[in-house]
Design an enzyme around this catalytic site. Structure first.
Site: not given
Ligand SMILES: Cc1cc2nc3c(=O)[nH]c(=O)nc-3n(C[C@H](O)[C@H](O)[C@H](O)COP(=O)(O)OP(=O)(O)OC[C@H]3O[C@@H](n4cnc5c(N)ncnc54)[C@H](O)[C@@H]3O)c2cc1C
Length: 397
Positions: A37, A111, A217, A295
């Site tokens: 991370e 979260r 909520y 994502d």
């Molecule tokens: C307004 C809003 C509401 C939402 N509500 C919901 C909901 O109710 N339910 C739901 O299921 N989803 C919801 N989502 C979507 C959800 O937040 C995301 O899809 C989810 O957090 C993605 O998780 P992730 O682990 O893929 O990415 P992220 O949470 O973005 O984690 C990525 C991680 O990688 C790290 N990182 C980045 N680049 C590097 C690098 N080069 N080297 C090492 N580490 C790195 C970052 O620091 C971070 O910790 C919502 C999104 C938004 C914007």
């Protein structure tokens, strides 16, 4: 490189919800996994997240049931309402009927509580902080990752779970900018005590209006009320994607909306405006021994509350596919199976989420009346029947 029973070691880039779930899922299957991370600590934004049964099924399987029950809130219903007079458009029972239908709860979470619950189950030595991925080389029989701090790591598989700005994705498929979706969201958390006078039910409430919608909520065991106030806007010109904004600005954007909507926003101490970006769905997530998750490969509008849920599902399916493979060339075939299992489903959820922008934001008029009639008849996108293909999915199978 450490190996284990399956002989595969996995380096996961990114310690968000997706990356930590992947690490736990792999370790559960006896596969060696480490998270790298970039940040100095694991953290999440101060906001809520809905965890639907397709995701809670996976998280319960990882041993998080008690923690989710302790910190999460189970909504009794999804209440869809009209923006100005508050009229009920549809009320879908959740809690009991939902658990009976899908076997697992729907949770409303802070979260940070979810991330902490995941992190607490991971041995500390599995997470390496201050590691920002900058380069990778696939040597055919292993992948080498290089980090901004000078560290180099070799692993049998590398998984980019590094979010919408994914460096891994850029290194695999070339640079490509995320797209502004034409929507921005004010987000806030309000101490529930301040809203006692509203007599809020333990429901998820979705208020639909012209050019925007509002969701609120309870989270954090009922101590806080989370809101997301979405408004359409043509462009996003600011450098930052997240700006602290005046509450007065958020209220002005929701002028004329129901007093309950405005009372929730008025009670917040601070609000942040988030530009909502997504990316076109990818047809391929993997190249050689490197793949993507969450994502990084399917950033979508949050209008089906499924972005994190899809990342959690990805993690479970990836672990099943890798568990069935040996350390040799089968690894690449396992990554292709993972991708084949996940791409159609996440692409469909991505499209449904994008469609929410039109459906939730209709101006008052014939199309809005047709939508409302459909909702009143029990049909429409958010009934339990319509959601069965999402909520009933078992990503661990
Ligand atoms: C307004 C809003 C509401 C939402 N509500 C919901 C909901 O109710 N339910 C739901 O299921 N989803 C919801 N989502 C979507 C959800 O937040 C995301 O899809 C989810 O957090 C993605 O998780 P992730 O682990 O893929 O990415 P992220 O949470 O973005 O984690 C990525 C991680 O990688 C790290 N990182 C980045 N680049 C590097 C690098 N080069 N080297 C090492 N580490 C790195 C970052 O620091 C971070 O910790 C919502 C999104 C938004 C914007």
């Amino acid at each position: 490189m450490t190996t284990d029973g399956t002989g595969v070691s996995v380096a996961i880039i990114g310690g968000g919800i997706g990356g930590l779930t992947a690490a736990l899922s792999l370790l559960r299957r006896g596969i060696d996994a480490h998270v790298y991370e970039r940040a100095a600590e694991l953290s999440e934004v101060g906001a809520g997240v809905q965890i639907s049964p397709n995701a809670s099924r996976v998280l319960h399987g990882l041993g998080l049931a008690d923690e989710l029950a302790r910190t999460g809130v189970k909504p009794v219903a999804l209440h869809q309402r009209r923006w100005d007079d508050g009229r009920t458009l549809a009320r879908t029972p959740l809690a009991g009927p939902l658990e009976a239908a899908f076997g697992f709860p729907h949770y409303l979470m802070h979260r940070a509580d979810l991330l902490a619950a995941l992190a607490a189950r991971l041995p500390a030595d599995r997470v390496r902080l201050d590691h920002r991925l900058t380069a990778l080389t696939d040597h055919g029989d292993r992948v080498e990752a290089r980090f901004a701090n000078g560290a180099r790591v070799e692993a049998g598989v590398l998984v980019g779970a590094d979010g919408i700005h994914s460096a891994t994705r850029g290194l695999l498929f070339g640079p490509e900018r995320p797209r502004f979706t034409g929507c921005a969201a004010y987000r806030g958390l309000v101490p529930a005590d301040r809203l006692k006078g509203l007599g809020l039910e333990t429901t998820t409430q979705l208020w639909m209006g012209p050019g925007g919608h509002f969701v609120h909520y309870f989270v954090a065991g009922g101590r806080l009320v989370n809101f997301v106030a979405i408004k359409e806007q043509d462009t996003w010109t600011r450098e930052s994607w997240t700006d602290r904004r005046d509450v007065a600005e958020a209220l002005a954007a929701f002028e004329g909306w129901h007093p309950q909507v405005r009372a929730i926003m008025e009670a917040v101490d601070e609000t942040y405006l988030w530009a909502l970006f997504d990316r076109a769905p990818l047809r391929r997530w993997s190249a050689g021994r490197v793949t993507l998750l969450g994502d990084a490969c399917h950033a979508m509008l949050p209008f089906m509350a499924q972005g994190a849920a899809m990342a959690v599902e990805d993690a479970a399916t990836l672990a099943s596919c890798l568990a069935a493979a040996g350390p040799g060339p089968e690894v690449e075939a396992a990554l292709r199976r993972y991708e084949a299992a996940r791409v159609p489903r996440t692409t469909r959820v991505h499209a449904l989420s994008a469609a929410g922008k039109t459906r939730y934001h209709l101006p008052d008029g014939p199309e809005q009346r047709a939508r409302d009639a459909e909702l009143a008849g029990g049909a429409g996108g958010l009934s339990l029947d319509a959601l069965a293909w999402i909520y009933g999915h078992d990503a661990t199978a």
